[in-house]
Design a protein around this motif. Structure first.
Motif, short mmCIF file in Angstrom:
data_model
loop_
_atom_site.label_atom_id
_atom_site.label_comp_id
_atom_site.label_asym_id
_atom_site.label_seq_id
_atom_site.Cartn_x
_atom_site.Cartn_y
_atom_site.Cartn_z
N ARG A 277 0.83 -1.22 0.00
CA ARG A 277 0.00 0.00 0.00
C ARG A 277 0.86 1.26 0.00
O ARG A 277 1.81 1.36 0.77
N PRO A 278 0.48 2.23 -0.83
CA PRO A 278 1.14 3.54 -0.74
C PRO A 278 0.62 4.28 0.48
O PRO A 278 -0.35 3.83 1.11
N PRO A 279 1.21 5.41 0.84
CA PRO A 279 0.66 6.18 1.97
C PRO A 279 -0.78 6.62 1.69
O PRO A 279 -1.16 6.76 0.53
N GLU A 280 -1.53 6.84 2.75
CA GLU A 280 -2.89 7.38 2.59
C GLU A 280 -2.76 8.78 1.97
O GLU A 280 -1.77 9.47 2.24
N PRO A 281 -3.77 9.20 1.19
CA PRO A 281 -3.66 10.51 0.52
C PRO A 281 -3.28 11.66 1.46
O PRO A 281 -2.45 12.48 1.13
N GLU A 282 -3.83 11.65 2.68
CA GLU A 282 -3.54 12.79 3.58
C GLU A 282 -2.15 12.68 4.23
O GLU A 282 -1.70 13.58 4.91
N ARG A 283 -1.44 11.55 4.00
CA ARG A 283 -0.11 11.38 4.60
C ARG A 283 1.01 11.55 3.57
O ARG A 283 2.17 11.33 3.86
N MET A 284 0.64 11.88 2.32
CA MET A 284 1.64 11.91 1.25
C MET A 284 2.80 12.84 1.55
O MET A 284 3.95 12.52 1.28
N LYS A 285 2.51 14.01 2.15
CA LYS A 285 3.60 14.96 2.40
C LYS A 285 4.55 14.46 3.48
O LYS A 285 5.72 14.75 3.46
N GLU A 286 4.01 13.68 4.41
CA GLU A 286 4.87 13.14 5.49
C GLU A 286 5.61 11.89 5.03
O GLU A 286 6.69 11.60 5.50
#
Ligand code: BG6
Length: 487
Positions: A277-286
Motif C-alpha cells: 500500500r502507498p501512503p494514505e492521501p492525507e499522509r503523502m507529504k509526510e
C-alpha cells in the motif's frame, strides 16, 4: 529449459541500450560459449549501417579492452546481418521477412525468433502491428516460436500500462512476451529467494514478530547523462521505483512459492505486490519525498522542470505477516555513491519495537541485528550482530559477519543482460515481469504520482554528490530510525 537455435532480431541495434548493454552481453555469451550452435543476429537499423559499424561500437565498450576481443568480434561479425528499415513503413518489413527466411533456408529448418524491441515504448504499437501484418510473428508450428523481449517503461501510468499490456497480449499472447526488468536478472537479486528460503535461521523470523522495518536503497552517482528526452517527465518514481525497486521489495517480502517454477514464483510475487500500500492521501507529504539534483534544470535547459531525480517513500504491506512493518524505499541520481541494498532490521518485538526503540531514552544502544543484502556494487551479504565485549566488561559491541561474492571460490558473475538474452532464448520466464506484476506496481505508485502533480506539493533540491535531500532523512527519522547502507 533447453536452449533452442534462435535468430535474435534487435530493433534499435545502433541505440544507446544496444551499445551499453546488448552488444557487450552478446560478447560475454559468445565468450562463455553460451550461444547456441548456428545462432544468428539480425540488426534492424534505418541508417544504412554495416555489421562492421556495429562491431566497432562493441569494441568501444569494455569488451574492447579484453585480450580475446578480436577473435570474439570476428565471430560475432560473421553471424550478424543488418536490415535497413523504416520502423513505421509497412513495406520495409518484407525485407526483414526475406532475411529471416534466407537464414532459415541456409540452416535448412525454421528457427526460433527472438525480437528485441530496444526502441522507445511509443513505437511498440506501430512496430508490433507491422510485425503482425508482415506475418513475422506467426511462427508457431510446434517446432519453434517467436518471442518478444521488451524494455520498460511499460506505460506512463496505470491506464496507459493497461492498454499497452492488453494490446500486446492480444497480438502475441502473454506467454510470448518477456518484459525485461534487468534487476531481476542480477545474480544478487536472484539470490534473495534462495537466501530466504534455504536458511531457516532467517526464514523462521521473516515476519512482523521479528522484523521492525525494511529499507531499500538504490543510489546512483551518475546523473541523467544527457538523456533528457527519456528522463524528463519520467522521473525516479517511474524509472526506478515502479519497476526495479518494487520488484526488490516483492522478492524480499513474498511468501515461499510452492515450487521454484516460474508460474509459482510469479503467483506469489503478484500476491504480495497486490498487498503493498502507498501512503494514505492525507499522509503523502509526510511519507513521500520528491527532489531534484541542483544542476538538473541547467543541464536539461528546462528551467521549470518538476521532474524528480530522487524519490523516497514509506509503504506498508497489508498482510498478517507484515502488518505494522514500514517499508522504506529511496532512490536518486547524482548522489555520493552507486549502491543498491536491501536492509532487513530484526528487533526484539518486531514491528512493535519501532516505537519502543524510539522511546528508549536511557541512551542504551538499539540492538543491531541488521541483515543487508548488498545487490551492487560490492555484492554480498552482511549481518550486524551484538556480542559481549571481550574482557571484564558486561557491555555488548557490534560485530559484522560479511560475505562477499567476489571471494566465493569459482564465482563468476553473469551480467544481467547476458542472462536476459539467454533466458529469452530458452524461453524461461522466471526472471521477467508479468503483466499483472507491472500493473500492481503502477497501482502502488499512481497515488503518489497523483499527489505529486498537485501544484503545492514540495519539490526539494539536493547538491550533486551529496547523500540526498534532508527531507528524506526526516521522513525516516520521524519513526525514530535512520537510513542505513552497509557499503
Ligand atoms: C535503468 C534506468 O532501468 O536502470 C536508469 O532507466 C538507471 O535510469 C539504470 O540508471 C540503473 O541500472 P543499474 O543496473 O546500473 O543499477
Amino acid at each position: 529449459k533447453k536452449l533452442k537455435n534462435t535468430i535474435l532480431v534487435i530493433f534499435g541495434i545502433t541505440g544507446d541500450l544496444s551499445k551499453r548493454k546488448l552488444l557487450p552481453a552478446l560478447y560475454n555469451l559468445e565468450r562463455a560459449g553460451l550461444l547456441p550452435e548456428g545462432f544468428r543476429i539480425v540488426g534492424v537499423s534505418r541508417k544504412g549501417t554495416e555489421p562492421r559499424d556495429i562491431i566497432r561500437m562493441l569494441k568501444q565498450s569494455e569488451a574492447g579492452k579484453q585480450a580475446d576481443c578480436p577473435d570474439i568480434c570476428e565471430k560475432l561479425e560473421k553471424i550478424l546481418s543488418i536490415v535497413d528499415m523504416k520502423l513505421d513503413e509497412g513495406d520495409t518489413y518484407a525485407g526483414l521477412s526475406r532475411e529471416l527466411s534466407r537464414i532459415e533456408a541456409e540452416a535448412g529448418r525454421p528457427l526460433n525468433r527472438l525480437f528485441y524491441l530496444a526502441i522507445p515504448a511509443s513505437l511498440f504499437p506501430k512496430v508490433t502491428e507491422r510485425l503482425a501484418e508482415a506475418d513475422l510473428n506467426m511462427h508457431e508450428n510446434g517446432i519453434c516460436e517467436s518471442r518478444y523481449l521488451i524494455e520498460k517503461p511499460f506505460g506512463a501510468d496505470l491506464a496507459s500500462a493497461k492498454k499497452l499490456i492488453s494490446d500486446l497480449n492480444e497480438r502475441f499472447g502473454e506467454e510470448r512476451i518477456f518484459r525485461i526488468d534487468h534487476y531481476l536478472a542480477k545474480e544478487t537479486v536472484q539470490n534473495i529467494l534462495s537466501f530466504r528460503f534455504s536458511n531457516p535461521l532467517f526464514n523462521g523470523a521473516w515476519n512482523n514478530r521479528h522484523i521492525s522495518h525494511i529499507m531499500v536503497t538504490a543510489s546512483e552517482s551518475i546523473g541523467i547523462e544527457g538523456r533528457t528526452a527519456f528522463y524528463e517527465g519520467m522521473g525516479a518514481m517511474r524509472d526506478l521505483v515502479q519497476s526495479h525497486l518494487l520488484q526488490l521489495l516483492a522478492l524480499a517480502t513474498m511468501e515461499k512459492p510452492k515450487t521454484m517454477e516460474a508460474a509459482e514464483i510469479h503467483r506469489e510475487k503478484e500476491k504480495i505486490l497486490a498487498a503493498i500500500r502507498p501512503p494514505e492521501p492525507e499522509r503523502m507529504k509526510e511519507e513521500t519525498v520528491r527532489a531534484q539534483y541542483r544542476t538538473y534544470r541547467k543541464e536539461t535547459g528546462i528551467a521549470d522542470s518538476l521532474t524528480e531525480t530522487y524519490a523516497a517513500v514509506r509503504l506498508s504491506i497489508d498482510t498478517p505477516e507484515w502488518k505494522g512493518v514500514p517499508m522504506f524505499i529511496r532512490t536518486g541520481k547524482a548522489l555520493k555513491e552507486k549502491v543498491t541494498e536491501i536492509t532487513v532490521v530484526f528487533t526484539e518485538g518486531g514491528a512493535e519495537s519501532l516505537t519502543s526503540a524510539r522511546a528508549d531514552a536511557a541512551g542504551a544502544e538499539i540492538k543491531r541485528n541488521y541483515l543487508t543484502l548488498r545487490i551492487q556494487p560490492n555484492e554480498g551479504i552482511a549481518v550486524d550482530l551484538d556480542i559481549k565485549k571481550p574482557g571484564l566488561d558486561e557491555a555488548t559491541q557490534a560485530v559484522q559477519l560479511d560475505f562477499c561474492y567476489r571471494d566465493a571460490p569459482g564465482f563468476e558473475q553473469i551480467d544481467a543482460y547476458a542472462r536476459v538474452l539467454y533466458d529469452g532464448m530458452r524461453g524461461d520466464r522466471t526472471l521477467f515481469a508479468t503483466g499483472d506484476e507491472v500493473l500492481a506496481c503502477w497501482r502502488i505508485t499512481e497515488p503518489v504520482l497523483r499527489a505529486w502533480d498537485s501544484p503545492d506539493f514540495p519539490l526539494h533540491f539536493y547538491d550533486n554528490g551529496s547523500a540526498g535531500p534532508e527531507a528524506a532523512d526526516e521522513l525516516i527519522q520521524k519513526t525514530g530510525i535512520a537510513w542505513f547502507t552497509d557499503s
